[in-house]
Design an enzyme around this catalytic site. Structure first.
Site, PDB file in Angstrom:
ATOM      1  N   THR A 189      12.688  -3.230  10.108  1.00  0.00           N
ATOM      2  CA  THR A 189      13.857  -2.996   9.243  1.00  0.00           C
ATOM      3  C   THR A 189      14.279  -1.526   9.262  1.00  0.00           C
ATOM      4  O   THR A 189      15.286  -1.171   8.665  1.00  0.00           O
ATOM      5  CB  THR A 189      13.551  -3.414   7.790  1.00  0.00           C
ATOM      6  OG1 THR A 189      12.398  -2.693   7.336  1.00  0.00           O
ATOM      7  CG2 THR A 189      13.290  -4.913   7.692  1.00  0.00           C
TER       8      THR A 189
ATOM      9  N   GLY B 281       0.843  -1.200   0.000  1.00  0.00           N
ATOM     10  CA  GLY B 281       0.000   0.000   0.000  1.00  0.00           C
ATOM     11  C   GLY B 281       0.872   1.241   0.000  1.00  0.00           C
ATOM     12  O   GLY B 281       2.090   1.165   0.160  1.00  0.00           O
TER      13      GLY B 281
ATOM     14  N   HIS C 137       4.663   3.758  16.608  1.00  0.00           N
ATOM     15  CA  HIS C 137       4.415   2.333  16.351  1.00  0.00           C
ATOM     16  C   HIS C 137       4.608   1.510  17.618  1.00  0.00           C
ATOM     17  O   HIS C 137       3.807   0.631  17.920  1.00  0.00           O
ATOM     18  CB  HIS C 137       5.362   1.813  15.268  1.00  0.00           C
ATOM     19  CG  HIS C 137       4.868   2.058  13.877  1.00  0.00           C
ATOM     20  ND1 HIS C 137       4.339   1.072  13.086  1.00  0.00           N
ATOM     21  CD2 HIS C 137       4.811   3.197  13.145  1.00  0.00           C
ATOM     22  CE1 HIS C 137       3.980   1.592  11.915  1.00  0.00           C
ATOM     23  NE2 HIS C 137       4.269   2.879  11.926  1.00  0.00           N
TER      24      HIS C 137
ATOM     25  N   ARG D 195       1.789   1.718  20.033  1.00  0.00           N
ATOM     26  CA  ARG D 195       0.569   1.051  19.567  1.00  0.00           C
ATOM     27  C   ARG D 195       0.598  -0.456  19.824  1.00  0.00           C
ATOM     28  O   ARG D 195      -0.432  -1.085  20.003  1.00  0.00           O
ATOM     29  CB  ARG D 195       0.451   1.326  18.068  1.00  0.00           C
ATOM     30  CG  ARG D 195      -0.778   0.805  17.418  1.00  0.00           C
ATOM     31  CD  ARG D 195      -0.939   1.407  16.047  1.00  0.00           C
ATOM     32  NE  ARG D 195      -0.220   0.669  15.026  1.00  0.00           N
ATOM     33  CZ  ARG D 195       0.006   1.135  13.800  1.00  0.00           C
ATOM     34  NH1 ARG D 195      -0.367   2.343  13.475  1.00  0.00           N
ATOM     35  NH2 ARG D 195       0.629   0.395  12.912  1.00  0.00           N
TER      36      ARG D 195
ATOM     37  N   ASP E 184       8.226  -5.373   8.885  1.00  0.00           N
ATOM     38  CA  ASP E 184       7.788  -4.020   8.512  1.00  0.00           C
ATOM     39  C   ASP E 184       9.047  -3.146   8.340  1.00  0.00           C
ATOM     40  O   ASP E 184       9.635  -2.719   9.329  1.00  0.00           O
ATOM     41  CB  ASP E 184       6.870  -3.467   9.604  1.00  0.00           C
ATOM     42  CG  ASP E 184       6.103  -2.237   9.146  1.00  0.00           C
ATOM     43  OD1 ASP E 184       6.368  -1.726   8.045  1.00  0.00           O
ATOM     44  OD2 ASP E 184       5.229  -1.783   9.912  1.00  0.00           O
TER      45      ASP E 184
ATOM     46  N   LYS F  89      -1.486   0.170   6.067  1.00  0.00           N
ATOM     47  CA  LYS F  89      -0.996  -1.197   5.852  1.00  0.00           C
ATOM     48  C   LYS F  89      -0.389  -1.813   7.113  1.00  0.00           C
ATOM     49  O   LYS F  89      -0.578  -3.003   7.362  1.00  0.00           O
ATOM     50  CB  LYS F  89       0.004  -1.243   4.689  1.00  0.00           C
ATOM     51  CG  LYS F  89       1.193  -0.330   4.842  1.00  0.00           C
ATOM     52  CD  LYS F  89       1.924  -0.154   3.525  1.00  0.00           C
ATOM     53  CE  LYS F  89       3.144   0.755   3.698  1.00  0.00           C
ATOM     54  NZ  LYS F  89       2.801   2.128   4.152  1.00  0.00           N
ATOM     55  N   SER F  90       0.311  -1.006   7.923  1.00  0.00           N
ATOM     56  CA  SER F  90       0.922  -1.577   9.137  1.00  0.00           C
ATOM     57  C   SER F  90      -0.140  -2.038  10.133  1.00  0.00           C
ATOM     58  O   SER F  90      -0.020  -3.115  10.718  1.00  0.00           O
ATOM     59  CB  SER F  90       1.853  -0.559   9.808  1.00  0.00           C
ATOM     60  OG  SER F  90       2.916  -0.245   8.963  1.00  0.00           O
TER      61      SER F  90
HETATM   62  N1  LIG Z   1      13.760   0.109  14.550  1.00  0.00           N
HETATM   63  C1  LIG Z   1      12.429   0.062  14.764  1.00  0.00           C
HETATM   64  N2  LIG Z   1      11.590   0.454  13.767  1.00  0.00           N
HETATM   65  C2  LIG Z   1      10.261   0.381  13.994  1.00  0.00           C
HETATM   66  C3  LIG Z   1       9.741  -0.091  15.221  1.00  0.00           C
HETATM   67  N3  LIG Z   1       8.383  -0.028  15.149  1.00  0.00           N
HETATM   68  C4  LIG Z   1       8.081   0.457  13.912  1.00  0.00           C
HETATM   69  N4  LIG Z   1       9.213   0.710  13.217  1.00  0.00           N
HETATM   70  C5  LIG Z   1       9.317   1.194  11.831  1.00  0.00           C
HETATM   71  O1  LIG Z   1       8.415   2.256  11.553  1.00  0.00           O
HETATM   72  C6  LIG Z   1       8.100   2.249  10.160  1.00  0.00           C
HETATM   73  C7  LIG Z   1       6.668   2.703   9.894  1.00  0.00           C
HETATM   74  O2  LIG Z   1       6.636   4.079   9.754  1.00  0.00           O
HETATM   75  P1  LIG Z   1       5.382   4.948   9.229  1.00  0.00           P
HETATM   76  O3  LIG Z   1       5.925   5.955   8.288  1.00  0.00           O
HETATM   77  O4  LIG Z   1       4.653   5.463  10.400  1.00  0.00           O
HETATM   78  O5  LIG Z   1       4.392   3.956   8.451  1.00  0.00           O
HETATM   79  P2  LIG Z   1       3.648   4.105   7.074  1.00  0.00           P
HETATM   80  O6  LIG Z   1       4.134   2.938   6.277  1.00  0.00           O
HETATM   81  O7  LIG Z   1       3.813   5.440   6.428  1.00  0.00           O
HETATM   82  O8  LIG Z   1       2.126   4.048   7.422  1.00  0.00           O
HETATM   83  P3  LIG Z   1       1.061   2.910   7.327  1.00  0.00           P
HETATM   84  O9  LIG Z   1       0.692   2.736   5.891  1.00  0.00           O
HETATM   85  O10 LIG Z   1      -0.078   3.399   8.160  1.00  0.00           O
HETATM   86  O11 LIG Z   1       1.695   1.690   7.894  1.00  0.00           O
HETATM   87  C8  LIG Z   1       8.288   0.813   9.690  1.00  0.00           C
HETATM   88  O12 LIG Z   1       9.135   0.796   8.570  1.00  0.00           O
HETATM   89  C9  LIG Z   1       8.933   0.082  10.866  1.00  0.00           C
HETATM   90  O13 LIG Z   1      10.090  -0.647  10.467  1.00  0.00           O
HETATM   91  C10 LIG Z   1      10.645  -0.500  16.255  1.00  0.00           C
HETATM   92  O14 LIG Z   1      10.257  -0.925  17.333  1.00  0.00           O
HETATM   93  N5  LIG Z   1      11.981  -0.402  15.972  1.00  0.00           N
END
Ligand SMILES: Nc1nc2c(ncn2[C@@H]2O[C@H](COP(=O)(O)OP(=O)(O)OP(=O)(O)O)[C@@H](O)[C@H]2O)c(=O)[nH]1
Length: 168
Positions: free
Chosen positions: A35, A9, A50, A53, A83, A15-16
């Site tokens: 990642t 997406g 994240h 949540r 993710d 998507k997350s």
């Molecule tokens: N290093 C690390 N990264 C994290 C952790 N939790 C989430 N992330 C990262 O946060 C990123 C998500 O960022 P966003 O920009 O908020 O997500 P998005 O993809 O734009 O939004 P959605 O479509 O709603 O998921 C992902 O790539 C995850 O790898 C964590 O505990 N540690």
């Protein structure tokens, strides 16, 4: 073999969140394989959002490069949510690693996984053609990686406006 799912997406397509719900539907305890790396305050804030949540059902395994090893290390701990694949790809490209070989090895490792694996990726390339060569290379690589993972997994879902559309 554990079930494998790819969720793709655009940015903020939800998507997350969809992936988190699907992952917990496959087991009461899950592993979040992140990642991403926080290189600035904005990314730190996104990661913190994240983390806040996710509930106590989750353990986090941060791995920016060695995704195949992360999958091997966490097999047996419940469904894994990766993710996301596009950040993994950009980490590989920026560190000078052969992303095609890394992707081949990661996909080849999937049939041996006992616990499910749910991948999140980004649907890139929907806009105008980028005017710089690196962005075009990344866009093309992301499309190819998504196709290869999609061909290998059991299910593919497209996140649109916070809703999942099953495409495989
Ligand atoms: N290093 C690390 N990264 C994290 C952790 N939790 C989430 N992330 C990262 O946060 C990123 C998500 O960022 P966003 O920009 O908020 O997500 P998005 O993809 O734009 O939004 P959605 O479509 O709603 O998921 C992902 O790539 C995850 O790898 C964590 O505990 N540690």
């Amino acid at each position: 073999m554990g079930k494998t799912i790819l969720i793709t997406g655009g940015a903020r397509s939800g998507k997350s969140g969809i992936a988190e719900t699907m992952t917990l539907g496959l087991g009461p305890r899950a592993v979040y394989i992140a990642t991403a790396e926080a290189h600035d305050a904005e990314m730190e804030k996104r990661i913190a959002t994240h983390q806040a949540r996710r509930g106590a059902e989750w353990t986090t395994h941060a791995e920016p490069l060695d995704l195949t090893e992360a999958l091997q290390a966490t097999d047996g701990q419940g469904p894994r949510l990766v993710d996301c694949l596009t950040l993994w790809l950009s980490n590989l490209m920026f560190s000078g690693r052969d992303w095609q070989e890394e992707a081949r090895a990661m996909i080849a490792a999937l049939p041996a996984q006992r616990d499910p694996v749910i991948f999140v990726t980004n649907e890139v390339g929907g806009g105008i053609v980028p005017d710089n060569a690196l962005a075009r290379e990344f866009r093309d690589a992301a499309g190819l990686l998504n196709q290869r993972v999609a061909a290998a997994v059991d299910e593919v879902h497209l996140a649109v406006c916070g809703l999942p559309l099953k495409v495989k």
